[in-house]
Design an enzyme around this catalytic site. Structure first.
Site, mmCIF file in Angstrom:
data_model
loop_
_atom_site.group_PDB
_atom_site.id
_atom_site.type_symbol
_atom_site.label_atom_id
_atom_site.label_comp_id
_atom_site.label_asym_id
_atom_site.label_seq_id
_atom_site.Cartn_x
_atom_site.Cartn_y
_atom_site.Cartn_z
ATOM 1 N N GLU A 1 5.937 -1.087 -61.517
ATOM 2 C CA GLU A 1 6.231 -0.061 -62.525
ATOM 3 C C GLU A 1 6.160 -0.584 -63.959
ATOM 4 O OE1 GLU A 1 11.119 0.122 -62.064
ATOM 5 O OE2 GLU A 1 10.056 1.882 -62.768
ATOM 6 N N LYS B 1 9.639 -3.082 -58.905
ATOM 7 C CA LYS B 1 9.857 -3.576 -60.281
ATOM 8 C C LYS B 1 8.541 -4.071 -60.845
ATOM 9 C CE LYS B 1 12.798 -2.321 -61.142
ATOM 10 N NZ LYS B 1 13.928 -1.631 -60.596
ATOM 11 N N ASN C 1 13.261 21.261 -71.626
ATOM 12 C CA ASN C 1 13.129 20.247 -70.580
ATOM 13 C C ASN C 1 13.191 20.983 -69.247
ATOM 14 O OD1 ASN C 1 15.462 17.930 -69.088
ATOM 15 N ND2 ASN C 1 13.266 17.961 -68.876
ATOM 16 N N GLY C 2 12.166 20.786 -68.415
ATOM 17 C CA GLY C 2 12.139 21.472 -67.122
ATOM 18 C C GLY C 2 10.749 22.022 -66.870
ATOM 19 N N GLU D 1 12.130 -3.557 -53.407
ATOM 20 C CA GLU D 1 12.617 -3.467 -54.781
ATOM 21 C C GLU D 1 11.847 -4.429 -55.709
ATOM 22 O OE1 GLU D 1 14.075 -1.467 -56.455
ATOM 23 O OE2 GLU D 1 14.805 -2.511 -58.217
ATOM 24 N N CYS E 1 11.607 14.434 -70.431
ATOM 25 C CA CYS E 1 11.708 15.096 -71.720
ATOM 26 C C CYS E 1 13.165 15.028 -72.158
ATOM 27 C CB CYS E 1 11.293 16.560 -71.723
ATOM 28 S SG CYS E 1 9.576 16.804 -71.310
ATOM 29 N N TRP F 1 7.615 14.141 -71.907
ATOM 30 C CA TRP F 1 6.957 13.543 -70.753
ATOM 31 C C TRP F 1 6.121 14.680 -70.173
ATOM 32 C CZ3 TRP F 1 6.682 14.360 -65.449
ATOM 33 C CH2 TRP F 1 6.167 13.287 -64.694
ATOM 34 N N ARG G 1 13.573 9.131 -71.904
ATOM 35 C CA ARG G 1 13.333 10.273 -71.022
ATOM 36 C C ARG G 1 11.889 10.754 -71.082
ATOM 37 N NH1 ARG G 1 18.304 12.662 -69.638
ATOM 38 N NH2 ARG G 1 17.162 14.469 -68.923
ATOM 39 N N HIS H 1 0.190 -6.321 -38.556
ATOM 40 C CA HIS H 1 -0.302 -5.060 -37.980
ATOM 41 C C HIS H 1 -1.253 -4.338 -38.918
ATOM 42 C CE1 HIS H 1 2.313 -5.575 -34.557
ATOM 43 N NE2 HIS H 1 3.323 -5.845 -35.382
ATOM 44 N N LYS I 1 12.822 7.683 -67.574
ATOM 45 C CA LYS I 1 14.041 7.178 -66.933
ATOM 46 C C LYS I 1 14.688 8.220 -66.021
ATOM 47 C CE LYS I 1 17.495 4.175 -66.644
ATOM 48 N NZ LYS I 1 17.194 3.007 -65.791
HETATM 49 O O1 M6R Z 1 18.642 7.999 -61.841
HETATM 50 P P1 M6R Z 1 18.276 7.659 -60.433
HETATM 51 O O2 M6R Z 1 18.952 6.452 -59.925
HETATM 52 O O3 M6R Z 1 18.431 8.843 -59.493
HETATM 53 O O4 M6R Z 1 16.719 7.347 -60.495
HETATM 54 C C1 M6R Z 1 15.993 7.113 -59.319
HETATM 55 C C2 M6R Z 1 14.644 6.533 -59.621
HETATM 56 O O5 M6R Z 1 13.900 7.402 -60.436
HETATM 57 C C3 M6R Z 1 14.743 5.177 -60.323
HETATM 58 O O6 M6R Z 1 15.484 4.274 -59.577
HETATM 59 C C4 M6R Z 1 13.331 4.592 -60.552
HETATM 60 O O7 M6R Z 1 12.740 4.287 -59.334
HETATM 61 C C5 M6R Z 1 13.413 3.386 -61.475
HETATM 62 N N1 M6R Z 1 12.479 3.543 -62.542
HETATM 63 C C6 M6R Z 1 13.082 2.115 -60.796
HETATM 64 O O8 M6R Z 1 13.208 1.018 -61.635
#
Ligand code: M6R
Length: 591
Positions: free
Chosen positions: A475, A472, A100-101, A468, A2, A74, A27, A491, A586
Site C-alpha cells: 500500500e 504494508k 462525503n458519500g 500484514e 473525502c 477521494w 481522508r 501448491h 484513511k
Molecule cells: O478504520 P479501519 O480500521 O476500519 O480501516 C480498515 C482498513 O481500511 C485499514 O486497516 C487499511 O487496510 C489500512 N490502510 C492498512 O494500513
C-alpha cells in the site's frame, strides 16, 4: 473517504477551513476546494492536486468571510479534475454544497434536472444536490426546508454541508451513513467528518445520527430529524489533544506513529477490568462468534482468532466485512458479531453491523475513535486508546488491536491482571525491536529497491503477520507483495520464485518454527533471497531481522515493528509519500 468541514462564527473562515482541510487530508487528497460567503455573495475556489499546491495557487487561506465550507476529495464519480472538485454550485451560484458519500440515484436525478434546464459543470454524483436545492428555493422554501425536501429524494450515503447566499447566517448539515460531527466553540460552530480539524479550537462536540440535520449558526447548532422535528443532543467532550495529530518534528506521520507504539500499547492496557472482562466473557459464551473487519484490522482479527483458540480455547470465525453481507441472510440472534476498526467509520463494517442488527444479533466492537458511528451502533465497545492515527497505513492501531485480542484471551481465562503484566513487559520490547532493526530495515528496503515483487510467508499466527507485512509493503511502496501460509506456497505460488526474489520468512522459535524453516529453504533452493524474521538466526538466511526474546505467543507484536519499518523505508527509497499513498484514503466510508 473525502473530508468535509464547515465553519460559521466571528473569526475569518478562510484560514480555519484551510487548517481543517489539512487535518482532514488523510481522508482524500486528489482535489481540494472551499467556498465562503464574502458579504455580497459566495466565492468558490477549487482545483485538483495536493492541498498545499492548491492552497498556494488559489490563495485559499486568504478567502474572506465568517462562514464557509471546504472539501478534500477521494474521487468516486468523475475523474480527478478541477470541475469535479467540491464545492459544487447551483446554476445561479447562490448555493454551494460539499459531500462525503455516494448518491446512488444521481443519474436519474441528473437526467431529470437537465431536462428541466439545469446546467451541469461536473461528472459527480454530488452536483445534483445544489441543483435540487435551487429548485426548492425557487418554490419559495427557505434553505432548511429545501434541504429537508432534497434529502428525501436521495438514495445512498451522504454527509452534506450547504451554504446559501440568501441565508448566509447559517450552514445546514445533513447526514445519512457518512460521518458528521458538530463542534461547538466560543467563537463559532463547526461541522466536519471527524473532530481532528477543530480539536485546536474546541473539545465540545455533538454527533449527528443517520437521518438527522443540524443548522449551524454563530452561536451554536439546532438539531432536527428529516421531518423537521427537533432532536435533543448531549454535548460530549473529546479527550484527544490537537498536538497528537501533528508530525511532531518527524518527516512523516508513519514513522512518528511507529515510534509511538510502545506508549500506545500501554494505553491499550488501560481497560476497566470489570467491563473488559464482561466483554471477553460475552465472546467466550457466544454460541457462535464472527469477527468482521477490513484490511489491517482484519489481520489483527486473524491473530486474535489464533490467540483466543490457543490461550482460551475459544474458536471464532473471522470474515472480511465486505463479504460478510453475503452470509447475512441466514444469521440468527445467537450469533455474536464482533467488529474491529480503527476509525469506526468503515462503510463495509457498518453495513455488516446494520445487517447483523436487523437479524437480531448482538454487536460488540473493538474501535479506536470514541463517538464513531461503529461505537454508537454497537451494544458494547472497548477502545484501542492509541490516539489519533493520521498515516493512511495503520501501524500503532494494529499493535493496539492485537494487544486487545491478547488481553481478551487472558480475560477469558480469568487472568486479566496477568495479561496486563505480561503485555506491559512486551510493550517495553517494542522499542528494542525498533532499535535493533531500524538501520537494518532501511538497508533491506534499499537492497530491494529495484524489485517489483516480495513474498511474506509464515505459519499459524505468523501467517497473519505475513498478510500484514505484505499489505504494508504494497500500500505504501507499490511493490507487489503477497502474504501466504508458508505451507501453501508449494501448491502454486512457488512457481513465481526466481533468482533474487525477496522472501520474508516469519519464523520465531514458536510452534511453527521447523516447518516454516523447511518452506523457507524450499524458496531458497529456487533462488529466493531469504530474509529471516525471528529471535534465532540461521545460516540459510541472507538477511536477518532480529526480534528480542519473548514467550512464544507474543512474537507477532514484535514482528510488526520491523515489517512496518521495511515498508516505510521501501516507500521512502522509491520516493513515495508513505502517509498518503496513491488511490487510498484513511477512512473508507464508501462500500
Ligand atoms: O478504520 P479501519 O480500521 O476500519 O480501516 C480498515 C482498513 O481500511 C485499514 O486497516 C487499511 O487496510 C489500512 N490502510 C492498512 O494500513
Amino acid at each position: 473517504m473525502c473530508g468535509i468541514i464547515g465553519y460559521i462564527g466571528v473569526k475569518s473562515a478562510g484560514p480555519i477551513l484551510l487548517d481543517g482541510l489539512r487535518k482532514l487530508e488523510y481522508r482524500g487528497y486528489d482535489s481540494v476546494g472551499m467556498a465562503t460567503f464574502e458579504g455580497s455573495g459566495i466565492t468558490l475556489k477549487k482545483d485538483a492536486g495536493r492541498i498545499d499546491d492548491v492552497a498556494k495557487r488559489e490563495r485559499l487561506g486568504d478567502m474572506q468571510g465568517n462562514a464557509g465550507i471546504g472539501h478534500t476529495r477521494w474521487a468516486t464519480h468523475g475523474g480527478v479534475t478541477k470541475e469535479n472538485a467540491h464545492p459544487h454550485a447551483s446554476c445561479d451560484g447562490q448555493i454551494v454544497v460539499v459531500h462525503n458519500g455516494i448518491i446512488e440515484n444521481y443519474s436519474e436525478l441528473r437526467a431529470a434536472l437537465a431536462e428541466r434546464g439545469h446546467f451541469f459543470r461536473s461528472q459527480t454524483d454530488t452536483e445534483v444536490v445544489p441543483h435540487l436545492l435551487e429548485e426548492e428555493l425557487r418554490r419559495g422554501n427557505g434553505i432548511e426546508q429545501a434541504v429537508r425536501n432534497v434529502v428525501k429524494q436521495l438514495h445512498g450515503s451522504f454527509a452534506l454541508l450547504v451554504l446559501c447566499s440568501r441565508e448566509p447566517d447559517k450552514i445546514v448539515a445533513a447526514r445519512r451513513e457518512s460521518p458528521l460531527i458538530i463542534g461547538l466553540s466560543d467563537h463559532g460552530t463547526f461541522a466536519a467528518s471527524d473532530a481532528t480539524p477543530f480539536l485546536g479550537q474546541t473539545k465540545h462536540v455533538a454527533y449527528l445520527n443517520d437521518n438527522e440535520m443540524a443548522v449551524l449558526t454563530r452561536g451554536g447548532a439546532a438539531y432536527f430529524d428529516f421531518n423537521g422535528n427537533p432532536v435533543r443532543k448531549e454535548v460530549a467532550e473529546i479527550t484527544w489533544k490537537a498536538e497528537q495529530a501533528t508530525k511532531g518534528g518527524h518527516d512523516y506521520f508513519m514513522i512518528k506513529e511507529i515510534l509511538e507504539e510502545p506508549s500506545a500499547m500501554r494505553n491499550a492496557l488501560l481497560q476497566d477490568r470489570k467491563a473488559f472482562t464482561e466483554f471477553a466473557h460475552e465472546i467466550a459464551s457466544a454460541k457462535k462468534a464472527m469477527v468482521i473487519a477490513c484490511g489491517t484490522a482484519r489481520h489483527s482479527a486473524i491473530i486474535g482468532k489464533h490467540l483466543l483458540d490457543r490461550v482460551a480455547g475459544k474458536q471464532v470465525e473471522v470474515m472480511i466485512a465486505s463479504e460478510f453481507a453475503y452470509f447475512a441472510d441466514n444469521l440468527t440472534p445467537d450469533t455474536l458479531v464482533v467488529c474491529v476498526s480503527q476509525s469506526g467509520e468503515t462503510a463495509d463494517v457498518l453495513d455488516g453491523v446494520r445487517k447483523a442488527k436487523a437479524k437480531g444479533c448482538r454487536v460488540l466492537s473493538i474501535v479506536n475513535v470514541v463517538g464513531s458511528t461503529l461505537s454508537r451502533l454497537s451494544d458494547r465497545a472497548v477502545y484501542l486508546n492509541c490516539g489519533p492515527e493520521v498515516c493512511v497505513a495503520a501501524t500503532k492501531s494494529f499493535i493496539n488491536q492485537v494487544t486487545v485480542f491478547y488481553l481478551l484471551a487472558y480475560a477469558m481465562r480469568g487472568a486479566f491482571d496477568e495479561g496486563v503484566t505480561e503485555l506491559t513487559k512486551v510493550s517495553e520490547l517494542l522499542l528494542k525491536a525498533f532499535e535493533l532493526n531500524d538501520a537494518r530495515a532501511k538497508a533491506i528496503a534499499e537492497r530491494f529497491v529495484k524489485n517489483g515483487n516480495a513474498y511474506y510467508i509464515g505459519r499459524g499466527v505468523n501467517f497473519a503477520m505475513a498478510l500484514e507485512g505484505a499489505l504494508k509493503m504494497k500500500e505504501i511502496s507499490y511493490v507487489h507483495a503477497e502474504g501466504m501460509p508458508a505451507g501453501e506456497l508449494k501448491h502454486g505460488t512457488l512457481a513465481l520464485i526466481e533468482n533474487g526474489t525477496p522472501v520474508f520468512l516469519l519464523n520465531p522459535t514458536d510452534y511453527t518454527y521447523y516447518d516454516t524453516l523447511s518452506n523457507g529453504l524450499e524458496t531458497k533452493a529456487r533462488g529466493a533471497v531469504l530474509i529471516g524474521v525471528g529471535n534465532k538466526n540461521n545460516t540459510a538466511y541472507d538477511e536477518f531481522i532480529e526480534l528480542p526474546e519473548v514467550p512464544e505467543i507474543f512474537y507477532p507484536l514484535l514482528e510488526a515493528v520491523p515489517l512496518q519499518l521495511v515498508a516505510y523505508y521501501a516507500a521512502v527509497a522509491r520516493g513515495r509519500d508513505p502517509d498518503r499513498p496513491r488511490n487510498l484514503a484513511k477512512s473508507v466510508t464508501v462500500k
